[in-house]
Design an enzyme around this catalytic site. Sequence first.
Site, PDB file in Angstrom:
ATOM      1  N   SER A 155      -2.539   3.235  10.518  1.00 49.00           N
ATOM      2  CA  SER A 155      -3.527   2.326  11.115  1.00 49.00           C
ATOM      3  C   SER A 155      -2.827   0.995  11.360  1.00 49.00           C
ATOM      4  O   SER A 155      -1.730   0.755  10.824  1.00 49.00           O
ATOM      5  CB  SER A 155      -4.704   2.110  10.157  1.00 49.00           C
ATOM      6  OG  SER A 155      -4.290   1.327   9.046  1.00 49.00           O
ATOM      7  N   THR A 181       0.820  -1.210   0.000  1.00 51.43           N
ATOM      8  CA  THR A 181       0.000   0.000   0.000  1.00 51.43           C
ATOM      9  C   THR A 181       0.856   1.263   0.000  1.00 51.43           C
ATOM     10  O   THR A 181       1.972   1.271   0.560  1.00 51.43           O
ATOM     11  CB  THR A 181      -0.932   0.004   1.235  1.00 51.43           C
ATOM     12  OG1 THR A 181      -1.619   1.238   1.298  1.00 51.43           O
ATOM     13  CG2 THR A 181      -0.170  -0.187   2.536  1.00 51.43           C
ATOM     14  N   TYR A 232      -3.773  -1.794  10.201  1.00 50.23           N
ATOM     15  CA  TYR A 232      -3.687  -2.431   8.880  1.00 50.23           C
ATOM     16  C   TYR A 232      -2.436  -1.949   8.125  1.00 50.23           C
ATOM     17  O   TYR A 232      -1.647  -2.758   7.627  1.00 50.23           O
ATOM     18  CB  TYR A 232      -4.949  -2.143   8.049  1.00 50.23           C
ATOM     19  CG  TYR A 232      -4.661  -2.213   6.568  1.00 50.23           C
ATOM     20  CD1 TYR A 232      -4.432  -3.434   5.942  1.00 50.23           C
ATOM     21  CD2 TYR A 232      -4.541  -1.047   5.795  1.00 50.23           C
ATOM     22  CE1 TYR A 232      -4.106  -3.502   4.583  1.00 50.23           C
ATOM     23  CE2 TYR A 232      -4.232  -1.105   4.445  1.00 50.23           C
ATOM     24  CZ  TYR A 232      -4.011  -2.333   3.850  1.00 50.23           C
ATOM     25  OH  TYR A 232      -3.674  -2.386   2.524  1.00 50.23           O
ATOM     26  N   HIS A 233      -2.266  -0.620   8.039  1.00 50.77           N
ATOM     27  CA  HIS A 233      -1.110  -0.101   7.300  1.00 50.77           C
ATOM     28  C   HIS A 233       0.213  -0.548   7.958  1.00 50.77           C
ATOM     29  O   HIS A 233       1.206  -0.770   7.275  1.00 50.77           O
ATOM     30  CB  HIS A 233      -1.169   1.429   7.205  1.00 50.77           C
ATOM     31  CG  HIS A 233      -2.201   1.935   6.227  1.00 50.77           C
ATOM     32  ND1 HIS A 233      -3.430   2.393   6.623  1.00 50.77           N
ATOM     33  CD2 HIS A 233      -2.203   2.035   4.878  1.00 50.77           C
ATOM     34  CE1 HIS A 233      -4.136   2.773   5.553  1.00 50.77           C
ATOM     35  NE2 HIS A 233      -3.416   2.558   4.484  1.00 50.77           N
ATOM     36  N   LYS A 274       1.400  -3.815   6.667  1.00 50.58           N
ATOM     37  CA  LYS A 274       2.057  -3.725   5.352  1.00 50.58           C
ATOM     38  C   LYS A 274       3.503  -3.243   5.504  1.00 50.58           C
ATOM     39  O   LYS A 274       4.374  -3.594   4.712  1.00 50.58           O
ATOM     40  CB  LYS A 274       1.280  -2.776   4.437  1.00 50.58           C
ATOM     41  CG  LYS A 274      -0.115  -3.270   4.102  1.00 50.58           C
ATOM     42  CD  LYS A 274      -0.067  -4.423   3.121  1.00 50.58           C
ATOM     43  CE  LYS A 274      -1.446  -4.908   2.765  1.00 50.58           C
ATOM     44  NZ  LYS A 274      -1.470  -5.913   1.713  1.00 50.58           N
TER      45      LYS A 274
HETATM   46  P1  NAD Z   1     -10.450  -7.996  -0.342  1.00 51.72           P
HETATM   47  O1  NAD Z   1     -10.703  -8.072   1.133  1.00 51.72           O
HETATM   48  O2  NAD Z   1     -11.591  -7.753  -1.247  1.00 51.72           O
HETATM   49  O3  NAD Z   1      -9.698  -9.336  -0.831  1.00 51.72           O
HETATM   50  C1  NAD Z   1      -8.787 -10.057  -0.030  1.00 51.72           C
HETATM   51  C2  NAD Z   1      -9.075 -11.537  -0.239  1.00 51.72           C
HETATM   52  O4  NAD Z   1      -8.145 -12.304   0.532  1.00 51.72           O
HETATM   53  C3  NAD Z   1     -10.485 -11.920   0.239  1.00 51.72           C
HETATM   54  O5  NAD Z   1     -11.143 -12.669  -0.745  1.00 51.72           O
HETATM   55  C4  NAD Z   1     -10.227 -12.744   1.511  1.00 51.72           C
HETATM   56  O6  NAD Z   1     -11.205 -13.733   1.711  1.00 51.72           O
HETATM   57  C5  NAD Z   1      -8.837 -13.318   1.237  1.00 51.72           C
HETATM   58  N1  NAD Z   1      -8.064 -13.605   2.463  1.00 51.72           N
HETATM   59  C6  NAD Z   1      -7.789 -12.766   3.494  1.00 51.72           C
HETATM   60  N2  NAD Z   1      -7.062 -13.409   4.415  1.00 51.72           N
HETATM   61  C7  NAD Z   1      -6.858 -14.680   3.960  1.00 51.72           C
HETATM   62  C8  NAD Z   1      -6.189 -15.817   4.472  1.00 51.72           C
HETATM   63  N3  NAD Z   1      -5.586 -15.803   5.663  1.00 51.72           N
HETATM   64  N4  NAD Z   1      -6.178 -16.949   3.730  1.00 51.72           N
HETATM   65  C9  NAD Z   1      -6.783 -17.001   2.520  1.00 51.72           C
HETATM   66  N5  NAD Z   1      -7.451 -15.956   1.978  1.00 51.72           N
HETATM   67  C10 NAD Z   1      -7.476 -14.811   2.714  1.00 51.72           C
HETATM   68  O7  NAD Z   1      -9.307  -6.890  -0.548  1.00 51.72           O
HETATM   69  P2  NAD Z   1      -8.825  -6.203  -1.901  1.00 51.72           P
HETATM   70  O8  NAD Z   1      -9.394  -4.847  -1.962  1.00 51.72           O
HETATM   71  O9  NAD Z   1      -8.975  -7.130  -3.027  1.00 51.72           O
HETATM   72  O10 NAD Z   1      -7.279  -6.043  -1.570  1.00 51.72           O
HETATM   73  C11 NAD Z   1      -6.350  -7.060  -1.958  1.00 51.72           C
HETATM   74  C12 NAD Z   1      -4.949  -6.641  -1.527  1.00 51.72           C
HETATM   75  O11 NAD Z   1      -4.626  -5.404  -2.156  1.00 51.72           O
HETATM   76  C13 NAD Z   1      -4.840  -6.427  -0.029  1.00 51.72           C
HETATM   77  O12 NAD Z   1      -3.650  -6.983   0.457  1.00 51.72           O
HETATM   78  C14 NAD Z   1      -4.833  -4.919   0.124  1.00 51.72           C
HETATM   79  O13 NAD Z   1      -4.070  -4.563   1.236  1.00 51.72           O
HETATM   80  C15 NAD Z   1      -4.227  -4.452  -1.177  1.00 51.72           C
HETATM   81  N6  NAD Z   1      -4.707  -3.108  -1.553  1.00 51.72           N
HETATM   82  C16 NAD Z   1      -6.044  -2.867  -1.776  1.00 51.72           C
HETATM   83  C17 NAD Z   1      -6.473  -1.571  -2.114  1.00 51.72           C
HETATM   84  C18 NAD Z   1      -7.931  -1.217  -2.334  1.00 51.72           C
HETATM   85  O14 NAD Z   1      -8.238  -0.005  -2.488  1.00 51.72           O
HETATM   86  N7  NAD Z   1      -8.850  -2.172  -2.386  1.00 51.72           N
HETATM   87  C19 NAD Z   1      -5.516  -0.553  -2.237  1.00 51.72           C
HETATM   88  C20 NAD Z   1      -4.173  -0.829  -1.996  1.00 51.72           C
HETATM   89  C21 NAD Z   1      -3.787  -2.120  -1.658  1.00 51.72           C
HETATM   90  N1  USQ Z   2     -12.572   9.511   3.814  1.00 51.62           N
HETATM   91  C1  USQ Z   2     -13.529  10.513   3.859  1.00 51.62           C
HETATM   92  N2  USQ Z   2     -14.821  10.155   3.802  1.00 51.62           N
HETATM   93  C2  USQ Z   2     -15.240   8.851   3.696  1.00 51.62           C
HETATM   94  C3  USQ Z   2     -14.248   7.830   3.638  1.00 51.62           C
HETATM   95  C4  USQ Z   2     -12.923   8.201   3.699  1.00 51.62           C
HETATM   96  O1  USQ Z   2     -13.219  11.709   3.936  1.00 51.62           O
HETATM   97  O2  USQ Z   2     -16.453   8.601   3.659  1.00 51.62           O
HETATM   98  C5  USQ Z   2     -11.137   9.872   3.865  1.00 51.62           C
HETATM   99  C6  USQ Z   2     -10.362   9.183   4.977  1.00 51.62           C
HETATM  100  O3  USQ Z   2     -10.451   9.901   6.198  1.00 51.62           O
HETATM  101  C7  USQ Z   2      -8.965   9.133   4.379  1.00 51.62           C
HETATM  102  C8  USQ Z   2      -9.194   9.011   2.879  1.00 51.62           C
HETATM  103  O4  USQ Z   2     -10.552   9.408   2.661  1.00 51.62           O
HETATM  104  O5  USQ Z   2      -8.295  10.333   4.602  1.00 51.62           O
HETATM  105  C9  USQ Z   2      -8.975   7.626   2.300  1.00 51.62           C
HETATM  106  O6  USQ Z   2      -9.769   6.659   2.968  1.00 51.62           O
HETATM  107  P1  USQ Z   2     -10.087   5.243   2.299  1.00 51.62           P
HETATM  108  O7  USQ Z   2     -10.988   4.494   3.222  1.00 51.62           O
HETATM  109  O8  USQ Z   2     -10.544   5.440   0.900  1.00 51.62           O
HETATM  110  O9  USQ Z   2      -8.631   4.585   2.185  1.00 51.62           O
HETATM  111  P2  USQ Z   2      -7.692   3.846   3.241  1.00 51.62           P
HETATM  112  O10 USQ Z   2      -8.299   3.695   4.561  1.00 51.62           O
HETATM  113  O11 USQ Z   2      -6.360   4.499   3.175  1.00 51.62           O
HETATM  114  O12 USQ Z   2      -7.538   2.369   2.654  1.00 51.62           O
HETATM  115  C10 USQ Z   2      -7.720   2.017   1.286  1.00 51.62           C
HETATM  116  C11 USQ Z   2      -7.811   0.484   1.217  1.00 51.62           C
HETATM  117  C12 USQ Z   2      -6.499  -0.123   1.700  1.00 51.62           C
HETATM  118  C13 USQ Z   2      -5.350   0.439   0.880  1.00 51.62           C
HETATM  119  C14 USQ Z   2      -5.324   1.962   0.933  1.00 51.62           C
HETATM  120  C15 USQ Z   2      -4.345   2.529  -0.065  1.00 51.62           C
HETATM  121  O13 USQ Z   2      -8.890   0.023   2.021  1.00 51.62           O
HETATM  122  O14 USQ Z   2      -6.551  -1.535   1.549  1.00 51.62           O
HETATM  123  O15 USQ Z   2      -4.129  -0.050   1.365  1.00 51.62           O
HETATM  124  O16 USQ Z   2      -6.625   2.459   0.505  1.00 51.62           O
HETATM  125  S1  USQ Z   2      -3.598   3.986   0.539  1.00 51.62           S
HETATM  126  O17 USQ Z   2      -4.662   4.866   1.040  1.00 51.62           O
HETATM  127  O18 USQ Z   2      -2.927   4.593  -0.587  1.00 51.62           O
HETATM  128  O19 USQ Z   2      -2.722   3.628   1.607  1.00 51.62           O
END
Ligand code: NAD
Ligand code: USQ
Length: 408
Positions: A194, A152, A196-197, A200
């Site tokens: 967070s 991320t 979560y972050h 990563k």
């Molecule tokens: P998602 O939650 O939709 O998909 C993750 C998948 O992994 C799910 O299907 C879940 O069931 C599976 N999973 C989780 N833990 C598992 C485990 N222990 N064993 C087997 N399967 C497991 O999330 P996404 O949005 O598709 O994100 C995928 C990846 O990309 C994540 O690692 C996330 O951090 C990264 N990412 C997502 C975004 C975004 O905006 N969606 C942005 C940046 C990075």
């Molecule tokens: N935000 C608002 N209003 C909303 C929702 C979010 O103002 O209704 C703001 C949040 O406070 C934040 C920003 O929008 O400042 C982004 O929030 P987000 O929920 O879109 O993104 P984030 O929590 O950072 O997480 C998402 C994905 C995560 C990925 C990350 C990429 O869920 O898996 O890693 O984006 S990044 O943000 O570049 O780290």
Amino acid sequence: MRKELQPRKIIVLGGDGFCGWPTSLHLSGLGYQIVIVDNLSRRQIDEECQMNSLTPIQPIGVRLDAWEEVSGQRIAYYPLNVAEDYEGLLEVIRQEAPEVIIHFAEQRSAPYSMKSSRLKRYTVDNNINATHNVLCAIVESGMDIHLIHLGTMGVYGYGTAGMEIPEGYLEVEVAGVTGERLRQEILYPTNPESVYHMTKSLDQLLFLYYNKNDKLRVTDLHQGIVWGTHTRETLLDERLINRFDYDGDYGTVLNRFLIQAAAGHPITVHGTGGQTRAFIHIQDTVRCVQLAVEHPPEAGDRVLIMNQMTETHRVRDLAALVSRLTGCEIAYVPNPRQEAAENEFHVKNNLFLSKGLLPITLNEGLLMEISDIAHKYAKYADSSKFPAMSTWTRQQQPGILPVAEGTL
Ligand code: NAD
Ligand code: USQ
């Protein structure tokens, strides 16, 4: 000639998820043999939180049959917990002998990871064990497998760096013991916002170690916020539709704004909306992963880090844009997160551009998303799920103490 060097079999960990499903279809469509491993924990979390994808996602078996019908390609599927079932994972790797493993299998919501001690611990246990198990299993298998991980942009943090964020490594100059200037390249200092972050950020160290110790070939993709829903392959049949999260925990900011506007709910901007973030369309996500598969690091290379994003935007500007296009109201609500009220964010993404990525911009993609997904499915949105309720600290919880200074 080059074609013969391309990998044929790919294991996609987390292949049922928002990014993993369209990536699996895209790569299968290109002729790669795809094997999905997923424990469906994301679907279970929906049940636990009484949420649903806005789009009617089908059970995994229906999805896989539909893809076979449409494309003639069968994607294999193993229901397996990557974080808990190490022996099972090793067995799948030995049996399938992939050239590439793509690792999406982590708990990816920042708000969900902050909800309680239980969920902080779940996120750390799940994400760190999943990543470490994959690395260990690759080493134990003895195979030369290229690992591609979805990381991320958030590992860099969201302060104002005053410079373009480089792709993973920072050039520094320090004073040596005799006063001479020494130049080095180090991992960009992490600054997660967070739990979560933070996972990563910890993943990055695991990659660094196994790359150094066991010479594993690893690509870590520092991805921005993904927006959009469809890709060319998910549009082929409604049974292939991708998930669309819009709730306060899993919905990401731009997709939430689009559905809120379509449902006639004011757009929820946190605080001043001064946060600047990096974005990428889901179609570009699948294309970037393809480029990462096609351009692996060589044996002995350090971890290859690429910034997987195409543009940066300030949250309040996105709200204004969606409001202009739809006529909906904007609501500035107290920020449930602990984050800087305003930040500047400039990011390098030259590595993907140099490999042939032609980004889809917000200007081109947004109207299609509004007319297609937002209007078609907004009637299924449950507006009680719109507010983001997960607070970063106990002090921010309404009714306990005033909201922390600087977050409003
Ligand atoms: P998602 O939650 O939709 O998909 C993750 C998948 O992994 C799910 O299907 C879940 O069931 C599976 N999973 C989780 N833990 C598992 C485990 N222990 N064993 C087997 N399967 C497991 O999330 P996404 O949005 O598709 O994100 C995928 C990846 O990309 C994540 O690692 C996330 O951090 C990264 N990412 C997502 C975004 C975004 O905006 N969606 C942005 C940046 C990075
Ligand atoms: N935000 C608002 N209003 C909303 C929702 C979010 O103002 O209704 C703001 C949040 O406070 C934040 C920003 O929008 O400042 C982004 O929030 P987000 O929920 O879109 O993104 P984030 O929590 O950072 O997480 C998402 C994905 C995560 C990925 C990350 C990429 O869920 O898996 O890693 O984006 S990044 O943000 O570049 O780290």
